[in-house]
Design an enzyme around this catalytic site. Structure first.
Site, PDB file in Angstrom:
ATOM      1  N   THR A 146      40.578  32.525  43.227  1.00 50.96           N
ATOM      2  CA  THR A 146      40.789  31.401  44.442  1.00 50.96           C
ATOM      3  C   THR A 146      40.178  32.068  45.497  1.00 50.96           C
ATOM      4  OG1 THR A 146      43.093  32.299  44.981  1.00 50.96           O
ATOM      5  CG2 THR A 146      42.820  30.237  43.339  1.00 50.96           C
ATOM      6  N   LYS A 168      44.375  37.669  38.950  1.00 48.28           N
ATOM      7  CA  LYS A 168      43.918  37.145  40.377  1.00 48.28           C
ATOM      8  C   LYS A 168      44.882  37.154  41.274  1.00 48.28           C
ATOM      9  CE  LYS A 168      44.380  33.544  41.998  1.00 48.28           C
ATOM     10  NZ  LYS A 168      45.128  33.169  43.195  1.00 48.28           N
ATOM     11  N   THR A 179      51.402  35.061  43.912  1.00 50.82           N
ATOM     12  CA  THR A 179      50.596  34.071  43.398  1.00 50.82           C
ATOM     13  C   THR A 179      49.506  34.581  42.432  1.00 50.82           C
ATOM     14  OG1 THR A 179      50.524  32.434  45.106  1.00 50.82           O
ATOM     15  CG2 THR A 179      48.670  32.578  43.806  1.00 50.82           C
ATOM     16  N   GLU A 259      44.388  38.995  51.286  1.00 55.26           N
ATOM     17  CA  GLU A 259      43.613  38.019  52.513  1.00 55.26           C
ATOM     18  C   GLU A 259      43.616  38.733  53.848  1.00 55.26           C
ATOM     19  OE1 GLU A 259      45.939  34.313  51.770  1.00 55.26           O
ATOM     20  OE2 GLU A 259      44.648  33.698  50.541  1.00 55.26           O
ATOM     21  N   ASN A 378      44.337  31.452  56.233  1.00 55.62           N
ATOM     22  CA  ASN A 378      45.754  30.645  55.757  1.00 55.62           C
ATOM     23  C   ASN A 378      46.109  29.522  56.686  1.00 55.62           C
ATOM     24  OD1 ASN A 378      46.563  31.933  53.618  1.00 55.62           O
ATOM     25  ND2 ASN A 378      46.636  33.845  54.699  1.00 55.62           N
ATOM     26  N   SER A 383      45.321  25.895  51.365  1.00 58.32           N
ATOM     27  CA  SER A 383      45.137  26.721  50.254  1.00 58.32           C
ATOM     28  C   SER A 383      46.675  26.961  49.659  1.00 58.32           C
ATOM     29  CB  SER A 383      44.495  28.156  50.539  1.00 58.32           C
ATOM     30  OG  SER A 383      45.499  28.773  51.695  1.00 58.32           O
TER      31      SER A 383
END
Lengths: 383, 383
Positions: A146, A168, A179, A259, A378, A383
């Site tokens: 993602t 992932k 996640t 991230e 974010n 997302s």
């Protein structure tokens, strides 16, 4: 290599059109046997996505012939229709492979609260089945990305057998898993009880100790499939260590790709009265936004470490706490220690040791710094 | 008006040189009686600053004649020397005022892990005593600022009596109080037991429910002093409501001035099985970095609300959860509700309602969005 490093597996990754940008978004992993033993570990979030509810049920049988994974939509908080969609996806996989839907796991990742475009996903399953290959592991790993900037795979070789996998995950990384979707495969000839035991003991000290942003996902899934194709049954300790090593490697890859992160922070809690205490303290430090900002600013702000420790119920005396940052004991006996200017924080790796002086137990938690880029990633889009 | 709105109090705020930039950094609040009743509430962080340890002890007597507060250094994690410094500060105040050090509270705020410059602080106490005035409340409020952009004061008038106060705090705002120093004064003629009861019930539903960044401080202190100078003893309910109103007002001012915040988020948890459940759920939502980023991006990302609720132990069924953002029920029965495009998020105030459909209890938690400015403020320099 990924999920096709072990013998007995084929995989594929294709673009079904679930993602609007046309990137790969559907992966299929098939266990061609002779065995179809499997185990799974799922998010402990009580709000579970439809595919998690489905796959948990499927895993009770201890068998999986296939796993279908999609990015581009988490199918979480989608009500009865979402569950029907997951069910239909498993049925479609079973139909094209000539298998039983009750042995097909489903995993999804992406935005919460939107229904999947089934008119694209179901034809995509046919396309993915047609693309299955013994060399398809990399493509499968790419199709489940993602916000990941890189795809993540890992392989460990045993004596005549192999454990490989793909993962992932780049946000919502937190305990009770993240996640994160992970599929591990092995050609070792082991039963589902052994897989379950090895997988749980591995995730407990790897993925469960990766805490990027304290946010626990609705979709976390870690599956381990055994084909038995090597015809070798390794000793438990040896096998469990291989599973742990692959989980550890994938977990580290998740942290490195978190991230917006600029620093990877290893928090080692030592001399705790219990392992639970060590984990609680490690997590509290890992979730302290002020500390994570300080690390981003290359500031060895040990006061924020003590402040985080102070919020826990772990056994310790405030005036016996010691903290080292990158090898410098900046806090001794709960107070000022060695000169903080000695701490070199120029590199991506940051190592914090929190010494509770209360016992002999230890735990290591991995996290990242908090950066403006994390906020941007974010907040700039859903997302 | 601040702490000198009520009769019987004098205050001052001066620059003692504790802060290197020369800004005001020392405040003194004196209760001139006839009463000297007092109560206090302190951080629940187990790593407590020296002034907290001192003032907790002092408050056991239920009397305070003075409070001395400094910014520019928290005197936390400073070992025995730090405690000696706090003691010396109280002794100095007692000496210049002709009072007893055992009735002088000390509060400090600023960087953790550095010793205070006592060679500047002690002369500063003399300077502050010389500057005491019935109009000194504003200056005292200014002198306790750290990263606060504005000073915070509040006053509520009763029938012939007054409750006023000042607060500082702009980061580490979290439950169990915050990096916050608050001094409330009243000229009502009430004893220390009544003050304690009113203060605890007020902080429980005000400061304790302000959770800006989940980081609990080592120095949080809320003091309430009564002079009795009005010669009026109000009814308990009326008095407690005035104390709550001042705490509520100051708490709101803290949230509005939180570091780097662009949105003030009111999280109202309704239909919970218990108040504890409601508070747990509210806090979990308030601490979800991904949601806080989404709010910053004006994205009504209700999936992140559900994901946060799912990590709690509160009573609820996932398929009965409802979530409204700014009046639009974007999530109904745990799934997609009204059109999220209807949510107007242009304004600073954001209101999230989480309906647990499990009872009749309610709680409101206040937080902020997470912004690049927060990261910058907390990474660019030590604080």
């Amino acid at each position: 290599m990924s999920v096709t490093a072990a013998k007995g597996f084929t995989a594929s990754g294709i673009a079904a059109g679930i993602k609007e940008n046309g990137n790969p978004d559907l992966a299929l992993v098939v266990n061609n046997g002779p065995r179809a033993a499997a185990a799974g570990v799922f998010t402990s979030n009580r709000v579970k996505a439809a595919p998690v509810l489905w796959s948990e049920q499927v895993l009770k049988g201890g068998r999986l012939t296939a796993v279908v994974l999609n990015s581009g939509g988490a199918n979480a908080c989608t009500g009865p229709k979402g569950f029907q969609d997951t069910h239909a996806t498993a049925e479609k996989v079973a139909e094209v492979l000539g298998q039983n839907a009750a042995e097909v796991a489903v995993a999804s990742t992406g935005l919460i609260g939107i229904l999947l475009p089934m008119d694209k996903l179901l034809p995509g399953v046919e396309q993915a089945a047609a693309a299955l290959s013994e060399h398809g592991g990399e493509k499968a790993a790419i199709a489940i990305k993602t916000t990941d900037t890189v795809h993540k795979t890992s392989v460990v070789q045993g004596d005549g057998w192999t454990v490989g996998g793909m993962a992932k995950g780049a946000g919502m990384l937190a305990p009770g898993l993240a996640t994160m979707l992970v599929v591990l495969t092995t050609d070792a000839d082991v039963d589902s009880d052994t897989l379950d035991r090895a997988l749980r003991s591995a995730t407990k000290v790897t993925f469960d100790r990766v805490d990027s942003d304290g946010c626990m996902s609705t979709n976390d899934t870690v599956l381990l499939l055994a084909s038995g194709a090597s015809e070798v049954t390794p000793g438990y300790a040896e096998f469990a260590e291989a599973v742990r090593a692959v989980c550890d490697d994938l977990g580290q890859q998740l942290i490195r790709d978190a991230e917006g992160a600029g620093k990877d922070i290893r928090i080692e809690v030592v001399n705790a009265a219990s392992e639970d205490d060590a984990v609680e303290v490690g997590r509290s430090i890992a979730r302290n936004n002020l500390l994570k900002c300080a690390i981003h600013g290359e500031d060895p702000n040990w006061g924020r470490v003590l402040s985080a420790i102070g919020t826990t119920s772990a056994a310790f005396e405030p005036d016996q706490l010691n903290v080292a940052i990158n090898g410098v004991w900046v806090c001794k006996n709960g107070s000022v220690g060695e000169d903080r200017d000695q701490v070199d924080m120029r590199y991506r790796e940051v190592h914090i040791v929190a010494d509770l002086a209360a016992g002999t137990e230890t735990a290591t938690i991995w996290t990242n710094d908090l950066t403006a880029e994390y906020v941007h990633e974010n907040s700039a889009y859903s997302s």
